[in-house]
Motif scaffolding. Structure first.
Motif, mmCIF file in Angstrom:
data_model
loop_
_atom_site.group_PDB
_atom_site.id
_atom_site.type_symbol
_atom_site.label_atom_id
_atom_site.label_comp_id
_atom_site.label_asym_id
_atom_site.label_seq_id
_atom_site.Cartn_x
_atom_site.Cartn_y
_atom_site.Cartn_z
ATOM 1 N N LEU A 1 35.724 54.109 25.584
ATOM 2 C CA LEU A 1 34.468 53.617 25.121
ATOM 3 C C LEU A 1 33.200 54.198 26.085
ATOM 4 O O LEU A 1 32.136 53.481 26.058
ATOM 5 N N GLY A 2 33.444 54.961 26.686
ATOM 6 C CA GLY A 2 32.456 55.757 27.511
ATOM 7 C C GLY A 2 32.204 54.973 28.715
ATOM 8 O O GLY A 2 30.852 55.231 29.441
ATOM 9 N N ALA A 3 32.892 54.175 29.409
ATOM 10 C CA ALA A 3 32.394 53.336 30.710
ATOM 11 C C ALA A 3 32.323 54.306 31.862
ATOM 12 O O ALA A 3 33.020 55.410 31.840
ATOM 13 N N GLU A 4 31.737 54.092 32.717
ATOM 14 C CA GLU A 4 31.427 54.800 33.833
ATOM 15 C C GLU A 4 32.794 54.790 34.850
ATOM 16 O O GLU A 4 33.358 53.649 34.845
ATOM 17 N N ALA A 5 32.841 55.726 35.532
ATOM 18 C CA ALA A 5 34.128 56.023 36.112
ATOM 19 C C ALA A 5 34.096 55.076 37.413
ATOM 20 O O ALA A 5 35.434 54.587 37.648
ATOM 21 N N LYS A 6 33.166 54.890 38.008
ATOM 22 C CA LYS A 6 33.048 53.717 39.226
ATOM 23 C C LYS A 6 33.458 52.327 38.547
ATOM 24 O O LYS A 6 34.461 51.744 39.244
ATOM 25 N N LEU A 7 33.117 51.996 37.349
ATOM 26 C CA LEU A 7 33.380 50.642 36.731
ATOM 27 C C LEU A 7 34.956 50.796 36.283
ATOM 28 O O LEU A 7 36.023 49.775 36.752
ATOM 29 N N ILE A 8 35.258 51.717 35.817
ATOM 30 C CA ILE A 8 36.574 51.783 35.581
ATOM 31 C C ILE A 8 37.824 51.881 36.736
ATOM 32 O O ILE A 8 38.603 51.089 36.705
ATOM 33 N N ASP A 9 37.615 52.352 37.715
ATOM 34 C CA ASP A 9 38.332 52.315 38.835
ATOM 35 C C ASP A 9 38.273 50.972 39.688
ATOM 36 O O ASP A 9 39.395 50.799 39.801
ATOM 37 N N GLU A 10 37.178 50.391 39.527
ATOM 38 C CA GLU A 10 37.090 49.011 40.083
ATOM 39 C C GLU A 10 38.050 48.069 39.214
ATOM 40 O O GLU A 10 38.857 47.499 39.852
ATOM 41 N N VAL A 11 37.727 48.154 37.940
ATOM 42 C CA VAL A 11 38.595 47.320 37.040
ATOM 43 C C VAL A 11 39.939 47.671 37.207
ATOM 44 O O VAL A 11 40.883 46.693 37.206
ATOM 45 N N CYS A 12 40.423 48.638 37.290
ATOM 46 C CA CYS A 12 41.860 49.333 37.354
ATOM 47 C C CYS A 12 42.535 48.742 38.678
ATOM 48 O O CYS A 12 43.756 48.254 38.728
ATOM 49 N N ASP A 13 41.842 48.751 39.679
ATOM 50 C CA ASP A 13 42.058 48.384 41.013
ATOM 51 C C ASP A 13 42.307 46.768 40.955
ATOM 52 O O ASP A 13 43.443 46.626 41.578
ATOM 53 N N ILE A 14 41.411 46.381 40.465
ATOM 54 C CA ILE A 14 41.600 44.564 40.183
ATOM 55 C C ILE A 14 43.087 44.272 39.433
ATOM 56 O O ILE A 14 43.992 43.295 39.848
ATOM 57 N N ILE A 15 43.161 44.833 38.493
ATOM 58 C CA ILE A 15 44.474 44.801 37.516
ATOM 59 C C ILE A 15 45.594 45.055 38.158
ATOM 60 O O ILE A 15 46.631 44.543 38.129
ATOM 61 N N SER A 16 45.448 46.184 39.055
ATOM 62 C CA SER A 16 46.767 46.513 39.915
ATOM 63 C C SER A 16 47.306 45.651 40.820
ATOM 64 O O SER A 16 48.543 45.752 41.283
ATOM 65 N N HIS A 17 46.507 44.235 41.027
ATOM 66 C CA HIS A 17 47.203 43.328 42.078
ATOM 67 C C HIS A 17 46.462 42.060 41.522
ATOM 68 O O HIS A 17 46.335 41.329 42.385
ATOM 69 N N HIS A 18 46.121 41.863 40.095
ATOM 70 C CA HIS A 18 45.553 40.609 39.987
ATOM 71 C C HIS A 18 46.215 39.151 40.272
ATOM 72 O O HIS A 18 45.610 38.029 40.134
ATOM 73 N N HIS A 19 47.566 39.389 40.417
ATOM 74 C CA HIS A 19 48.168 38.228 40.664
ATOM 75 C C HIS A 19 48.355 37.727 42.260
ATOM 76 O O HIS A 19 48.697 36.919 42.604
ATOM 77 N N GLN A 20 47.939 38.918 43.179
ATOM 78 C CA GLN A 20 48.294 38.757 44.682
ATOM 79 C C GLN A 20 46.889 39.110 45.142
ATOM 80 O O GLN A 20 46.451 40.360 45.277
ATOM 81 N N ALA A 21 46.466 38.254 45.985
ATOM 82 C CA ALA A 21 45.157 38.363 46.682
ATOM 83 C C ALA A 21 45.322 39.380 47.979
ATOM 84 O O ALA A 21 46.526 39.016 48.167
ATOM 85 N N ARG A 22 44.553 40.068 48.487
ATOM 86 C CA ARG A 22 44.725 40.738 49.567
ATOM 87 C C ARG A 22 43.669 40.698 50.680
ATOM 88 O O ARG A 22 42.300 40.015 50.080
ATOM 89 N N PRO A 23 43.568 40.861 51.886
ATOM 90 C CA PRO A 23 42.856 40.770 52.800
ATOM 91 C C PRO A 23 41.487 41.425 52.396
ATOM 92 O O PRO A 23 41.668 42.910 51.991
ATOM 93 N N GLY A 24 40.151 40.932 52.444
ATOM 94 C CA GLY A 24 39.032 41.967 51.929
ATOM 95 C C GLY A 24 38.670 42.128 50.537
ATOM 96 O O GLY A 24 37.958 43.139 50.179
ATOM 97 N N ASP A 25 39.499 41.510 49.753
ATOM 98 C CA ASP A 25 39.306 41.624 48.289
ATOM 99 C C ASP A 25 37.778 41.190 47.970
ATOM 100 O O ASP A 25 36.981 40.594 48.599
ATOM 101 N N SER A 26 37.069 41.977 47.177
ATOM 102 C CA SER A 26 35.733 41.557 46.798
ATOM 103 C C SER A 26 35.402 40.346 45.896
ATOM 104 O O SER A 26 36.591 39.770 45.525
ATOM 105 N N VAL A 27 34.212 40.174 45.848
ATOM 106 C CA VAL A 27 33.798 38.654 45.196
ATOM 107 C C VAL A 27 34.410 38.955 43.674
ATOM 108 O O VAL A 27 34.759 37.863 42.913
#
Length: 244
Positions: A165-191
């Motif tokens: 879909l032509g999304a920006e690399a920065k957005l893709i990276d953050e979305v994938c990072d959240i998906i990679s642990h979306h059931h498990q909160a970590r210290p310092g997680d973003s809003v």
């Protein structure tokens, strides 16, 4: 091949029109494919009020096609991406209406939370639609929808969808990072993470309360107080689940 919407061979008499300058009121002539034009009287550059920039919200060639996006569209491009992501999520899950419904409800709650939390709405909504996108691959490979398998399989699928879909690399990276642990909160997680997590938690609890053996009122209250990462998430959960 030139985009038919911008190809003058397909134009009619409405392809050339006039509009009033918002600054001085002078008449400015537009061609259908003009993204913007300057006012000859005051110099104000105004966006074409009739051009349809819908495809430009996701097309990676939009700037080459249109000769530069108007500032107001460029500022909203990430937010408009969510509509395409929602369609791709539905296409990916096909007839799995339960998972489509789950993702859609997570996105709806995430949008409500985003209205009061200092987050990136585009990241939040795109992630909300795609947070469980790895579940099919998890079940295919491991015969399980356990969180650890979803966390493993989700990011590659999400990355492929967003790149297409032509999304920006920065957005893709953050979305994938959240998906990679979306059931498990970590210290310092973003809003952004916390909003998606709370929206997903709310839908999961909502589904639990609709099951044959829902949580007792006292346990539900305790779960709400302990499980959510934001106060707005807890507040929305109290309102939603106790009204159910």
């Amino acid at each position: 091949m030139k985009c038919p919407g911008q190809d003058s061979r397909y134009w009619d008499e409405a392809a050339i029109f006039e509009a009033s300058c918002p600054k001085c009121g002078n008449t400015v002539e537009f061609f259908k494919d003009d993204s913007s034009r300057p006012c000859a009287k005051c110099g104000q550059r105004m966006a074409n009020p009739r051009i349809d920039f819908g495809c430009a919200a996701y097309c990676p060639y939009a700037e080459q096609c249109l000769g530069g996006l108007p500032p107001e569209l460029a500022a909203r491009k990430k937010e408009l991406l969510k509509d395409r992501v929602a369609l791709e999520m539905k296409r990916y899950f096909g007839n799995d209406f339960r998972r489509i419904s789950h993702a859609t409800r997570v996105a709806r709650f995430a949008e409500q939370l985003a209205a009061v939390e200092p987050c990136d709405l585009a990241v939040v909504l795109v992630t909300a639609y795609l947070h469980d996108i790895g579940i099919r691959e998890a079940e295919r490979k491991f015969k399980s929808s356990a969180p650890r398998y979803q966390h493993q399989e989700g990011p590659p699928v999400a990355r492929e969808i967003l790149a297409s879909l032509g999304a920006e690399a920065k957005l893709i990276d953050e979305v994938c990072d959240i998906i990679s642990h979306h059931h498990q909160a970590r210290p310092g997680d973003s809003v952004n993470f916390k909003v998606v997590y709370d929206a997903d938690m709310l839908v999961n609890l909502e589904e639990r309360q609709q099951a044959p053996s829902p949580l007792a009122a006292e346990e539900l209250a305790r779960r709400i107080e302990r499980a959510f990462l934001t106060e707005s998430g807890r507040s929305l959960a109290r309102k939603t689940l106790r009204a159910a």
